[in-house]
Scaffold this motif. Structure first.
Motif, PDB file in Angstrom:
ATOM      1  N   VAL A 119       6.864 -36.070 -10.473  1.00 12.56           N
ATOM      2  CA  VAL A 119       7.177 -37.508 -10.405  1.00 12.56           C
ATOM      3  C   VAL A 119       7.271 -38.092 -11.814  1.00 12.56           C
ATOM      4  O   VAL A 119       8.165 -38.898 -12.119  1.00 12.56           O
ATOM      5  N   THR A 143      10.547 -39.729 -13.505  1.00 15.06           N
ATOM      6  CA  THR A 143      10.524 -41.078 -14.090  1.00 15.06           C
ATOM      7  C   THR A 143      11.076 -41.063 -15.510  1.00 15.06           C
ATOM      8  O   THR A 143      11.877 -41.925 -15.899  1.00 15.06           O
ATOM      9  N   GLN A 144      10.639 -40.078 -16.296  1.00 14.74           N
ATOM     10  CA  GLN A 144      11.111 -39.978 -17.677  1.00 14.74           C
ATOM     11  C   GLN A 144      12.625 -39.769 -17.735  1.00 14.74           C
ATOM     12  O   GLN A 144      13.332 -40.419 -18.516  1.00 14.74           O
ATOM     13  N   THR A 162      14.813 -40.529 -15.457  1.00 16.30           N
ATOM     14  CA  THR A 162      15.510 -41.713 -14.954  1.00 16.30           C
ATOM     15  C   THR A 162      15.650 -42.762 -16.047  1.00 16.30           C
ATOM     16  O   THR A 162      16.718 -43.378 -16.213  1.00 16.30           O
ATOM     17  N   GLY A 173       6.497 -41.850 -18.265  1.00 13.71           N
ATOM     18  CA  GLY A 173       6.385 -40.609 -17.513  1.00 13.71           C
ATOM     19  C   GLY A 173       4.969 -40.048 -17.552  1.00 13.71           C
ATOM     20  O   GLY A 173       4.423 -39.617 -16.529  1.00 13.71           O
ATOM     21  N   VAL A 218       2.677 -42.320 -15.414  1.00 11.20           N
ATOM     22  CA  VAL A 218       2.879 -42.073 -13.980  1.00 11.20           C
ATOM     23  C   VAL A 218       2.181 -40.781 -13.563  1.00 11.20           C
ATOM     24  O   VAL A 218       1.639 -40.679 -12.457  1.00 11.20           O
TER      25      VAL A 218
END
Length: 213
Positions: free
Chosen positions: A35, A39-40, A42, A114, A117
């Motif tokens: 995840v 996130t990173q 994205t 990232g 998260v």
């Protein structure tokens, strides 16, 4: 496969629960790592248009620089002709630098977010899981020392009478203290077994021929 001594309970039910908890912890860590990476990536994707613009600005800068060099070779008026191109080179270089700084900021933000998260949920669960595992290992290894040292379970029977709930003691004996004083091995073993259950250990196997008549 033999599991490391003291790390897991000897009783199958509790051992299965511990193995499931440890496996769940591993899955949790791996899940949030993916995840965090997602996130990173994205956030990094937000910078893709800027990267394209930066590449085009760099190409225009190089073209303007080449044009300035060509203009500067014109005899007599070369220095005047190249001034607009030199100005364009300076302007485009500034644009390229600004774009690079923005891309770098977005990449750093993606990396930081990232990691956050990933780390926050992992640390939260680790704070709950790790003390329980450490407490169990310390208690189990300490108890194992006494079990390995002697077959007599009097110590654990005494601990059971002090620490076990009254309804547990009542199921074993109506008068556990008197039974312990007169050396009732069945009561002592039942009390010790109740206490050892908390540490996930099994009582030592005692040969019936070694038991007092």
């Amino acid at each position: 496969m033999r599991l490391p001594a003291g790390l897991y309970a000897q009783r199958r039910g509790r051992m299965a629960g511990q193995l499931l908890a440890d496996l769940s912890m591993v899955v949790w860590v791996v899940l949030w790592w993916f995840v965090g990476r997602f996130t990173q990536r994205t956030i990094d994707a937000i910078a893709d248009p800027l990267r394209t613009s930066g590449e085009r600005a760099a190409q225009l800068t190089e073209q303007a620089r080449q044009a300035a060099e060509q203009a500067g070779r014109v005899p007599g008026i070369g220095s005047e002709l190249r001034k607009p191109f030199d100005g364009a080179v300076d302007s485009l270089s500034g644009v390229t630098t600004a774009i690079s700084q923005q891309i770098s900021s977005i990449e750093h933000a993606g990396l930081l977010l990232g990691w956050l998260v990933f780390a926050i949920p992992v640390v939260i669960l680790l704070v709950i899981w790790l003390p329980l595992r450490v407490r169990f290992v310390r208690r189990a290894r300490a108890a194992q020392v006494f079990i390995d040292a002697q077959a007599d379970l009097d110590l654990f029977a005494l601990r059971a009478m002090v620490g076990q709930p009254m309804h547990v003691i009542a199921k074993i004996s109506d008068d556990p203290v008197a039974a312990w004083r007169r050396g009732d091995r069945d009561v002592i073993r039942a009390l010790a077994n109740a206490e050892l259950r908390r540490t996930g250990l099994r009582p030592p196997v005692i040969d019936r021929r070694d038991r007092p008549a």
